[in-house]
Design a protein around this motif. Sequence first.
Motif, PDB file in Angstrom:
ATOM      1  N   LYS A  92      43.645  54.973  38.880  1.00 29.31           N
ATOM      2  CA  LYS A  92      43.827  54.620  37.471  1.00 29.31           C
ATOM      3  C   LYS A  92      44.395  55.808  36.686  1.00 29.31           C
ATOM      4  N   ASP A 134      46.733  45.990  35.511  1.00 26.81           N
ATOM      5  CA  ASP A 134      45.345  45.805  35.082  1.00 26.81           C
ATOM      6  C   ASP A 134      44.643  44.768  35.948  1.00 26.81           C
ATOM      7  N   ALA A 135      45.355  43.715  36.290  1.00 23.40           N
ATOM      8  CA  ALA A 135      44.782  42.686  37.158  1.00 23.40           C
ATOM      9  C   ALA A 135      44.473  43.264  38.540  1.00 23.40           C
ATOM     10  N   GLN A 161      41.273  45.334  38.504  1.00 20.79           N
ATOM     11  CA  GLN A 161      40.090  44.470  38.501  1.00 20.79           C
ATOM     12  C   GLN A 161      39.792  43.976  39.913  1.00 20.79           C
ATOM     13  N   GLN A 162      40.837  43.629  40.671  1.00 21.59           N
ATOM     14  CA  GLN A 162      40.649  43.164  42.041  1.00 21.59           C
ATOM     15  C   GLN A 162      40.110  44.267  42.953  1.00 21.59           C
ATOM     16  N   GLU A 214      38.019  46.618  42.201  1.00 23.29           N
ATOM     17  CA  GLU A 214      36.629  46.989  41.931  1.00 23.29           C
ATOM     18  C   GLU A 214      35.735  46.563  43.099  1.00 23.29           C
TER      19      GLU A 214
END
Length: 300
Positions: free
Chosen positions: A22, A3-4, A7-8, A10
């Motif tokens: 994903k 998940d981290a 986010q990076q 994006e």
Amino acid sequence: MIDALFQQLEGAYAGNTLLNYKTDFRSYEQWCNSQGIAPLPAHADTLVAYIEYLSTINKSATVRRKLHSLGSLLKLLGLEDTTKAPAVVIALKRANRTLGRAQDQATALTRDRLEILKAVCDASPAGLRNKVLLQMGYETMRRRSEICQFTFEDLDVLANGKPVLRLRRSKTDQDGQGKMIPISDYLVKLLDEWSVLLQEQGLAAQGAILRRVHRNGAIGQSGLFGGSISPLLKQLQAKTDLKHIAPFSGHSFRVGAALDLLNRGVPMEVIMLRGGWRSQTTALSYLRSWVDDEVGVYEE
């Protein structure tokens, strides 16, 4: 951890690429959970079993894409890319031989078929929008999402007087270096007619060229999205005598225009540049089922 990473990522990757990453990882994660296996780190024997499972429900191309996504994510996580492990490579080759690597080919929207579809476009706002879509898709040879991203601001004229559309970003140009795509005076005329119609409805000829048109003929403010291209083509096809052939899709523009150029004697290197293909193998994969077709080429 995963998940981290998402986010990076994006903003660093195209939206569709990140969505595939994903989706493919969640699919893998759900399968692992159903088997009582930890998804990460991804052991080779786990991936072999996963390939065998995927082969029962997916086509060969989908299996390869899912493994490619997992490999990319493993490397981005700083983990060993076990998709390259010998046992996994062998399992993937076995799946390819079992399922076959042939993919469904998009139906070629060649110049003669283009004219048939344009002939059923009436004088309504939707009819003119569809005519612009058909001509712009064929001439630019772009992917469906790229066709939808063209704006009125992208229309330009080179120093030699030739009109062009600026493609600001594409699947093979994630950094946005851009590309000038030559277009015909006929397409410029259609764009002029479309911009006049927008202004008659109180809309500025700015932003997205391709817009949604409501049933009452009102043109929307927002642009079309890539997923709307295939349904529009199928609706037009249903009004013609082309109903007997396989449905057109968003890739039909690229296949048809490339085939016309090939039959006209245009070198493969030029076709690759026009269509935005990096490798000759990829370009030829679009054409392999159609090389014997007798078609024309768009000329004014």
